[in-house]
Write an enzyme that holds these catalytic residues in place. Structure first.
Site, short mmCIF file in Angstrom:
data_model
loop_
_atom_site.label_atom_id
_atom_site.label_comp_id
_atom_site.label_asym_id
_atom_site.label_seq_id
_atom_site.Cartn_x
_atom_site.Cartn_y
_atom_site.Cartn_z
N CYS A 424 0.88 -1.13 -0.12
CA CYS A 424 0.11 -0.05 0.08
C CYS A 424 0.73 1.29 -0.10
O CYS A 424 0.39 2.17 -0.79
CB CYS A 424 -1.02 0.03 1.31
SG CYS A 424 -0.15 -0.13 3.07
N HIS A 468 -2.72 0.73 6.95
CA HIS A 468 -2.98 0.83 5.56
C HIS A 468 -2.62 2.13 5.30
O HIS A 468 -2.50 2.97 6.26
CB HIS A 468 -4.30 0.65 5.04
CG HIS A 468 -4.74 0.53 3.71
ND1 HIS A 468 -3.96 -0.34 2.79
CD2 HIS A 468 -5.64 1.19 2.67
CE1 HIS A 468 -4.50 -0.17 1.63
NE2 HIS A 468 -5.17 0.58 1.59
N ASP A 484 -7.40 5.36 -3.21
CA ASP A 484 -6.78 4.14 -3.03
C ASP A 484 -6.06 3.45 -3.97
O ASP A 484 -7.12 2.30 -4.38
CB ASP A 484 -7.65 3.29 -1.85
CG ASP A 484 -6.71 2.14 -1.21
OD1 ASP A 484 -5.58 2.22 -1.31
OD2 ASP A 484 -7.46 1.51 -0.21
#
Length: 690
Positions: A424, A468, A484
Site C-alpha cells: 500500500c 494501511h 486508494d
C-alpha cells in the site's frame, strides 16, 4: 527455628511472605530496572536461605548500603526512565529491603501495606481482565500474610479461605464507590514513560507498513450504535502526512500545533461549523455513531472514519480531520465518535496549504515526473487525470506483495518503472507523487482498513496487520477526496479485508505462530476465541470505560430521577447494609436465636399467637399455655395440643435415639402445619378468655 521466628514471626508467615513477594513483583517486571531487579532477586534468595536456616540475617550496614546505592542509581537514571518509574522502583526496592530485614510483626505489617500500594500501581498499568483476576489472587495472598501473622496455628487452607472471604466482603463496598464516585481524571495521567511504541508513526517510508503487517496485536475495537458501514468503507484515518523528502512522508508541524483550529464539535448544524467544512451537494453520505476502545500504544493518535468528531474531553479534533489525544494512550481509552460522510473536507484551500501539498523535492524521480507530464497532457481535467492514473495500475503488470524488491535512491522510479511490485505505501506514494507533479494538491493518509466482526458481541476488532496507507487529493467543490490505488491492484484487500488477499502464515502469523488468530480456521476454537474476546471487550467497555455518561445511565436505572438527595440516601443505605453484614459476619453483631431447633419450632408458633393477642407469659408452662390456647382458639385446639405433647416429650422425657428422632420430625412437621393453618384461616381472635 531461626532467630527471627522467635520474635513473633512464624515460618508459616514467612512462607506466605515469600509467595507474596514473587506474586507482587512478577507483573511489575516491565517497570523494574535491571539494578532493582538484581537487588530484589538477592533479597528473595537471601530470605529463602534464612527460612531454611542456611544463612544468617544480613547486617544493618549491608542493608543500608544497598538502599543508598539503589537510591543514588535511581536518581542518576531518573531522567532516562522517567520520574514516575524511578519512584516506583524506589518503592519496590524499599519493599524488597524491608522484606529481608524483618524482625518483628510491625515490620511484616509495613511490608504488607507497601504490597497493597504495589498492587494498586500494577492495576494502573495492567487493566486487562486476566491481569485483574491475577491481581485479585495477589491481593488475597497479601491478606493471607496478615492472617497467618495472628493465626499461625492454622494451616494454609484456613488462611486462603479467610483471605478470600475478606476480599469478597469488601467487593460490595468497592462496587458502591465505583457507581457513585465522580469520574475524576485519573491520578496516573503523568508524563509518558520511555517505552517502545506500537503501531503507526508520524512518518512513513516504503518499509514501515510492511513491519506492521507482521503484528497480530490488537489496535482498537469499534462498536456502531446503528447500521455499520461495509468493509470497503472502513477507512480508519489516524495520521495525515503532507511533507515528502523523496524517501519519507512526514506530518507537517502545523497540524499538531496547539494553536490550530479545534473542531471539537459534534453539532451537525453547518452554520456552527468552521469554514473548512461544508455539506455535500448530493448529500448521499451517511452519519455513523460509534464508540472506540483504543489499546495502549504510548502514542497520541486516535482513529475515526470520515469526517470524525468527538465531544469527549482530552481529545482534539485537528484541521486535517484526525483525532489526537492530549496525552499518550498509556492504557485502554474509550471514546465516542460521530462520523458524517455528507461533509466536505476543506472546500476552500488556502495558498499556504496548497503549496505544502504540492511540494516535491528537486531532482527527485525524473522518470515518474515524465510519466506524470504525459498524464497531464492527455487528461487536462484533474478528475479524469486521477482516474487515468488509477487505471494505469491495472493496465500495467503491477502486483501486490508484502515482500517487494529493493529500491535505490530514486525510490518511486524504481518501484513504478522497474519493479512494479509493492504494497500500500508504494502505490499510495507513487500516486501522490504523480498527482502533485501535475499540480493537484495531494497528501498521504495512514491508518487501518477493514476490521474483524465479532458477531457474538457486535463489535469490530482492528489489528495492527490491518495498517494501511492511501491518498487524499483536493478537488474544487469536492474538497479532500480519498483515492486508494491498492483497491485497483488488490480489490479483495479492501472489499473483504486483509485475510482475503494475504496468507496469515506469511504475514501476521509469521512472527506470532501462537497467536489466537491462528485458530480462525477451526470453527470450535474460533468460537471460543470470539467468546473470550467478547468477555474482555465488555470488561473494557463497562469497567475500564465507565465514564460519566454510563455512570448517569446506571444511576438513572437504579434511582430514576437522579438527584443529590437520592444519591446520598443510596450511599448511606448501601454502606449501612454492607457494614451491618460485615459486622454480623465478624461476630460484632449477634441476633439472639436459640440453637435448639425444637425450641425454635415451638416458639415460632407461640410468636404467631402473640400477634393474634394471646401472648405466652414468662412464668407459664407449656401445659398451662395450651389450656388458654384451646379455650381461645377452638379451631386449632387439637393441633396445638399435639404440638405441646411433642415438645414436652422431647424436652422433659428420656427417649431412645430412634424414638427421639421420630418425635423431632413430628414436632417440626406439626409446627409448620400450625403456622400455615393460622395464616390461612386468619383467626378471629376471641379475647374473652385471655
Amino acid at each position: 527455628m531461626t532467630s527471627i521466628e522467635n520474635q513473633n514471626i512464624s515460618r508459616h508467615t514467612l512462607m506466605w511472605l515469600l509467595i507474596t513477594n514473587i506474586a507482587i513483583l512478577s507483573p511489575l517486571y516491565q517497570q523494574i530496572t535491571l539494578w532493582s531487579l538484581a537487588i530484589c532477586a538477592i533479597c528473595i534468595f537471601w530470605r529463602i536461605g534464612i527460612y531454611l536456616g542456611r544463612v544468617a540475617k544480613p547486617p544493618k550496614w549491608l542493608v543500608t548500603a544497598l538502599a543508598l546505592a539503589a537510591a543514588t542509581t535511581l536518581a542518576i537514571v531518573a531522567g532516562q526512565i522517567g520520574v514516575l518509574n524511578a519512584m516506583v522502583n524506589l518503592l519496590i526496592l524499599g519493599y524488597a529491603l524491608k522484606y529481608i530485614e524483618m524482625r518483628n510483626r510491625r515490620d511484616v505489617q509495613a511490608v504488607v501495606l507497601v504490597g497493597y500500594f504495589l498492587i494498586a500501581f500494577t492495576f494502573i498499568h495492567q487493566q486487562t481482565l486476566l491481569s485483574t483476576l491475577h491481581l485479585l489472587v495477589v491481593t488475597i495472598i497479601n491478606t493471607c500474610v496478615l492472617i497467618s501473622l495472628y493465626h499461625d496455628e492454622k494451616n494454609f487452607k484456613y488462611a486462603a479461605l479467610l483471605g478470600s472471604k475478606i476480599l469478597l466482603q469488601s467487593l460490595p463496598f468497592a462496587i458502591v464507590l465505583f457507581l457513585v464516585l465522580p469520574r475524576l481524571a485519573p491520578l496516573w495521567l503523568v508524563p509518558p514513560q520511555n517505552k517502545a511504541q506500537t503501531g503507526l508513526s508520524d512518518n512513513v517510508s516504503f518499509g514501515d507498513i510492511n513491519e506492521l503487517t507482521r503484528s497480530s496485536a490488537l489496535a482498537f475495537r469499534a462498536t456502531f450504535s446503528g447500521q455499520a458501514p461495509t468493509n470497503e468503507k472502513l477507512y480508519w484515518r489516524a495520521i495525515v502526512m503532507e511533507d515528502y523528502d523523496g524517501k519519507t512522508w512526514l506530518q507537517n508541524p502545523r497540524i499538531t500545533n496547539k494553536n490550530s483550529l479545534n473542531r471539537n464539535n459534534t453539532n451537525n448544524d453547518i452554520a456552527q461549523r468552521p469554514q473548512h467544512l461544508a455539506k455535500a451537494d448530493s448529500a448521499i453520505g451517511s452519519q455513523f455513531e460509534y464508540s472506540i476502545i483504543a489499546e495502549p500504544s504510548h502514542q497520541q493518535w486516535l482513529f475515526g472514519l470520515d469526517v470524525a468528531n468527538t465531544s469527549d474531553r482530552g481529545i482534539r479534533a485537528l484541521n486535517d480531520f484526525t483525532l489526537l489525544a492530549e496525552r499518550p494512550i498509556e492504557q485502554k481509552r474509550l471514546y465516542q465518535v460521530i462520523s458524517n460522510e455528507q461533509l466536505i473536507m476543506e472546500p476552500k484551500l488556502s495558498p499556504s496549504v496548497r503549496n505544502i501539498n504540492l511540494a516535491l523535492p528537486r531532482s527527485s524521480n525524473p522518470k515518474t515526473h515524465a510519466l506524470a507530464n504525459e498524464f497531464a497532457l492527455s487528461y487536462p481535467e484533474p478528475k479524469s487525470r486521477l482516474n487515468a492514473m488509477m487505471r494505469f495500475f491495472t493496465e500495467q503488470p503491477y502486483y501486490y506483495t508484502l515482500r517487494p524488491p529493493r529500491v535505490g535512491e530514486q525510490q518511486i522510479d524504481d518501484f513504478l518503472i522497474i519493479n512494479k511490485a509493492g504494497f500500500c505505501v508504494h502505490y499510495a506514494s507513487a500516486f501522490a507523487f504523480m498527482a502533485r507533479a501535475t499540480g493537484i494538491p495531494t497528501r498521504l493518509v495512514t491508518g487501518y482498513q477493514g476490521g474483524e466482526l465479532n458477531s457474538t458481541a457486535g463489535y469490530y476488532s482492528i489489528y495492527q496487520y490491518m495498517a494501511h496507507a492511501w491518498v487524499e487529493v483536493w478537488l474544487a467543490d469536492e474538497g479532500w477526496v480519498r483515492f486508494d490505488p491498492t483497491a485497483m491492484i488488490a480489490p479483495e484487500r479492501v472489499e473483504q479485508g486483509f485475510d482475503a488477499f494475504f496468507d496469515p502464515e506469511t504475514s501476521y502469523l509469521m512472527d506470532n505462530p501462537f497467536s489466537s488468530l491462528a485458530y480462525r480456521d477451526n470453527p470450535m476454537l474460533n468460537e471460543l476465541r470470539m467468546r473470550l474476546a467478547s468477555i474482555d471487550y465488555f470488561w473494557s467497555s463497562w469497567v475500564l470505560g465507565f465514564n460519566e455518561q454510563k455512570q448517569r445511565q446506571v444511576l438513572k436505572e437504579i434511582l430514576g430521577n437522579v438527584t443529590r438527595t437520592k444519591v446520598t440516601i443510596f450511599i448511606v443505605v448501601s454502606l449501612s447494609v454492607i457494614g451491618l453484614s460485615i459486622a454480623y459476619s465478624a461476630g460484632l453483631i449477634q441476633f439472639r436465636r436459640s440453637t435448639d431447633k425444637h425450641l425454635n419450632a415451638y416458639y415460632s408458633v407461640c410468636k404467631m399467637l402473640n400477634k393474634r393477642g394471646l401472648p405466652r407469659k414468662h412464668h407459664e408452662g407449656p401445659q398451662a399455655y395450651n389450656q388458654r390456647v384451646t379455650a381461645a382458639f377452638p379451631s386449632i385446639a387439637a393441633d396445638f395440643t399435639k404440638l405441646t405433647q411433642y415438645f414436652i416429650a422431647l424436652k422433659y422425657q428420656n427417649m431412645d435415639p430412634k424414638r427421639a428422632k421420630r418425635f423431632s420430625r413430628l414436632l417440626i412437621k406439626q409446627s409448620r402445619w400450625l403456622k400455615i393453618k393460622i395464616l390461612k384461616q386468619r383467626l378471629a381472635l376471641n379475647k374473652t378468655n385471655t
